[in-house]
Motif scaffolding. Structure first.
Motif, short mmCIF file in Angstrom:
data_model
loop_
_atom_site.label_atom_id
_atom_site.label_comp_id
_atom_site.label_asym_id
_atom_site.label_seq_id
_atom_site.Cartn_x
_atom_site.Cartn_y
_atom_site.Cartn_z
N LEU A 9 0.84 -1.21 0.00
CA LEU A 9 0.00 0.00 0.00
C LEU A 9 0.87 1.25 0.00
O LEU A 9 0.65 2.17 -0.80
N LYS A 10 1.84 1.30 0.89
CA LYS A 10 2.72 2.47 0.99
C LYS A 10 3.48 2.69 -0.31
O LYS A 10 3.57 3.81 -0.80
N LEU A 11 4.01 1.62 -0.86
CA LEU A 11 4.78 1.69 -2.09
C LEU A 11 3.94 2.29 -3.22
O LEU A 11 4.37 3.23 -3.90
N HIS A 12 2.75 1.75 -3.41
CA HIS A 12 1.91 2.21 -4.52
C HIS A 12 1.35 3.61 -4.27
O HIS A 12 1.26 4.42 -5.19
N ARG A 13 1.01 3.91 -3.02
CA ARG A 13 0.50 5.26 -2.72
C ARG A 13 1.56 6.30 -3.05
O ARG A 13 1.28 7.32 -3.68
N ARG A 55 -8.22 -1.74 -7.84
CA ARG A 55 -8.40 -0.28 -7.85
C ARG A 55 -7.06 0.44 -8.04
O ARG A 55 -6.99 1.47 -8.71
N ILE A 56 -6.01 -0.11 -7.47
CA ILE A 56 -4.68 0.49 -7.62
C ILE A 56 -4.23 0.40 -9.08
O ILE A 56 -3.71 1.36 -9.64
N VAL A 57 -4.45 -0.74 -9.70
CA VAL A 57 -4.10 -0.92 -11.11
C VAL A 57 -4.84 0.11 -11.97
O VAL A 57 -4.25 0.74 -12.85
N LYS A 58 -6.11 0.32 -11.69
CA LYS A 58 -6.88 1.31 -12.44
C LYS A 58 -6.32 2.71 -12.24
O LYS A 58 -6.29 3.52 -13.17
N ALA A 59 -5.84 3.01 -11.04
CA ALA A 59 -5.24 4.32 -10.78
C ALA A 59 -3.96 4.51 -11.60
O ALA A 59 -3.73 5.59 -12.14
N TYR A 60 -3.15 3.44 -11.71
CA TYR A 60 -1.95 3.52 -12.55
C TYR A 60 -2.34 3.74 -14.01
O TYR A 60 -1.72 4.53 -14.71
N GLU A 61 -3.34 3.02 -14.47
CA GLU A 61 -3.79 3.17 -15.86
C GLU A 61 -4.28 4.59 -16.12
O GLU A 61 -3.98 5.17 -17.17
#
Length: 67
Positions: A9-13, A55-61
């Protein structure tokens, strides 16, 4: 060594340059719950983790499409 869910979570945020509040909103979580996840005090069930990852993948996209 595999990163914990809280580490992920921290890494992706941070990679998405989001605040904890924005990331909690992205994951449709209360701020208090998100902080517990990020601190590793609470670990959600695997199905909830999968939903968060989606949801994180969608945020990257979205970020990539805006670039």
């Amino acid at each position: 060594m595999t990163a914990t869910f809280s580490d992920q979570l921290k890494l992706h945020r941070r990679a998405l340059q989001m605040t904890q509040e924005d990331f909690a909103s992205l994951l449709d979580l209360r701020m208090r719950t998100y902080i517990k996840y990020e601190q590793g005090l609470v670990v959600p069930k695997s199905i909830a983790q999968e939903g968060a990852i989606a949801r994180i993948v969608k945020a990257y996209e979205k970020k990539e499409a805006e670039s």
